[in-house]
Design a protein around this motif. Structure first.
Motif, mmCIF file in Angstrom:
data_model
loop_
_atom_site.group_PDB
_atom_site.id
_atom_site.type_symbol
_atom_site.label_atom_id
_atom_site.label_comp_id
_atom_site.label_asym_id
_atom_site.label_seq_id
_atom_site.Cartn_x
_atom_site.Cartn_y
_atom_site.Cartn_z
ATOM 1 N N ALA A 163 40.542 -22.251 26.448
ATOM 2 C CA ALA A 163 41.599 -23.392 26.096
ATOM 3 C C ALA A 163 41.921 -24.428 27.051
ATOM 4 O O ALA A 163 42.015 -25.574 26.892
ATOM 5 C CB ALA A 163 42.937 -22.598 25.350
ATOM 6 N N ALA A 164 41.934 -24.036 28.275
ATOM 7 C CA ALA A 164 42.248 -24.940 29.494
ATOM 8 C C ALA A 164 40.948 -25.689 29.750
ATOM 9 O O ALA A 164 41.450 -26.823 29.628
ATOM 10 C CB ALA A 164 42.620 -23.969 30.559
ATOM 11 N N VAL A 165 39.940 -25.411 29.365
ATOM 12 C CA VAL A 165 39.095 -26.157 29.615
ATOM 13 C C VAL A 165 38.616 -27.205 28.501
ATOM 14 O O VAL A 165 38.474 -28.625 28.520
ATOM 15 C CB VAL A 165 37.485 -25.198 29.758
ATOM 16 N N LEU A 166 39.019 -26.855 27.252
ATOM 17 C CA LEU A 166 39.199 -27.650 26.018
ATOM 18 C C LEU A 166 40.180 -28.749 26.216
ATOM 19 O O LEU A 166 39.925 -29.978 26.012
ATOM 20 C CB LEU A 166 39.451 -26.620 24.828
ATOM 21 N N MET A 167 41.334 -28.420 26.966
ATOM 22 C CA MET A 167 42.396 -29.273 26.947
ATOM 23 C C MET A 167 41.901 -30.500 28.275
ATOM 24 O O MET A 167 42.226 -31.415 28.138
ATOM 25 C CB MET A 167 43.703 -28.825 27.699
ATOM 26 N N TRP A 168 41.268 -29.904 29.171
ATOM 27 C CA TRP A 168 40.512 -30.734 30.130
ATOM 28 C C TRP A 168 39.540 -31.784 29.564
ATOM 29 O O TRP A 168 39.636 -33.053 29.883
ATOM 30 C CB TRP A 168 39.958 -30.066 31.302
ATOM 31 N N TYR A 169 38.830 -31.353 28.854
ATOM 32 C CA TYR A 169 37.574 -32.113 28.051
ATOM 33 C C TYR A 169 38.535 -33.067 27.195
ATOM 34 O O TYR A 169 38.135 -34.514 27.256
ATOM 35 C CB TYR A 169 36.953 -31.444 26.785
ATOM 36 N N ALA A 170 39.524 -32.580 26.561
ATOM 37 C CA ALA A 170 40.151 -33.284 25.616
ATOM 38 C C ALA A 170 40.741 -34.618 26.353
ATOM 39 O O ALA A 170 40.964 -35.951 25.881
ATOM 40 C CB ALA A 170 41.265 -32.752 24.844
ATOM 41 N N LEU A 171 41.444 -34.141 27.654
ATOM 42 C CA LEU A 171 42.183 -35.186 28.279
ATOM 43 C C LEU A 171 40.867 -36.684 29.035
ATOM 44 O O LEU A 171 41.433 -37.659 28.860
ATOM 45 C CB LEU A 171 42.810 -34.551 29.709
ATOM 46 N N CYS A 172 39.974 -35.765 29.265
ATOM 47 C CA CYS A 172 39.082 -36.603 30.032
ATOM 48 C C CYS A 172 38.401 -37.484 28.774
ATOM 49 O O CYS A 172 38.120 -38.796 29.321
ATOM 50 C CB CYS A 172 37.780 -35.935 30.734
ATOM 51 N N TRP A 173 37.960 -37.269 27.816
ATOM 52 C CA TRP A 173 37.039 -37.725 26.840
ATOM 53 C C TRP A 173 38.260 -38.678 25.836
ATOM 54 O O TRP A 173 37.755 -39.649 25.197
ATOM 55 C CB TRP A 173 36.476 -36.731 26.094
ATOM 56 N N PHE A 174 39.197 -38.213 25.654
ATOM 57 C CA PHE A 174 40.236 -39.062 24.871
ATOM 58 C C PHE A 174 41.342 -39.135 25.200
ATOM 59 O O PHE A 174 41.882 -40.487 25.137
ATOM 60 C CB PHE A 174 40.229 -38.034 23.409
ATOM 61 N N GLY A 175 42.300 -38.644 25.837
ATOM 62 C CA GLY A 175 43.432 -38.931 26.319
ATOM 63 C C GLY A 175 43.425 -39.981 27.419
ATOM 64 O O GLY A 175 44.328 -40.818 27.070
ATOM 65 N N ILE A 176 42.495 -39.886 28.507
ATOM 66 C CA ILE A 176 42.634 -40.993 29.453
ATOM 67 C C ILE A 176 42.322 -42.262 28.898
ATOM 68 O O ILE A 176 42.672 -43.210 28.862
ATOM 69 C CB ILE A 176 41.936 -40.864 30.566
#
Length: 146
Positions: A117-130
């Motif tokens: 889940a932490a890695v998924l959140m990291w992906y989501a931040l890098c790919w979509f959030g930022i």
């Protein structure tokens, strides 16, 4: 915009094709037979997600080839962009499922879902959030959105 989109797709295509290729080999290893049924199910879902991601990320190339010279570039770019976005979502799901499977098999520890889940959140931040934050923060109101 077409050239930029194709460059972006090339990067994602390479990653998903390598991941998908490795996933295809797992079933042929001796250890596969020893996996728990839940891990086999996760593997099957991961392979299907990888196949779908591969299809979506190769789609823009096929689209371009089929409609080239038909004077539909704006529509082609729009559809290719949609396919790329869908491909990225599917790639995100594939990588998350693959990580879940690998960590389950490697550790069998209760913290695996939390780590995934932490890695998924990291992906989501890098790919979509930022990217979304950057678009919102640095796009002026008078600029057209794409």
């Amino acid at each position: 915009m077409w050239g930029e989109l194709i460059q972006e797709v090339r990067v994602a295509q390479t990653g998903v094709q390598i991941l998908f290729g490795f996933l295809l080999t797992v079933v042929f290893t001796p250890r596969y037979a020893d996996l728990q049924q839940i891990d086999k199910n996760i593997y099957i879902v991961t392979v299907v997600l990888g196949a779908c991601a591969t299809g979506a990320l190769i789609g823009p190339v096929s689209l371009h080839r089929i409609v080239a010279g038909r004077r539909v570039k704006p529509q082609a770019v729009r559809w290719a962009s949609r396919l790329t976005f869908i491909g990225l979502i599917l790639l995100l799901a594939t990588m998350t499922a693959a990580l879940l499977l690998i960590l389950r098999v490697a550790t069998h520890d209760a913290y695996v879902p939390w780590l995934v889940a932490a890695v998924l959140m990291w992906y989501a931040l890098c790919w979509f959030g930022i990217p979304l934050w950057t678009r919102r923060r640095h796009t002026s109101r008078s600029e057209p959105t794409r």
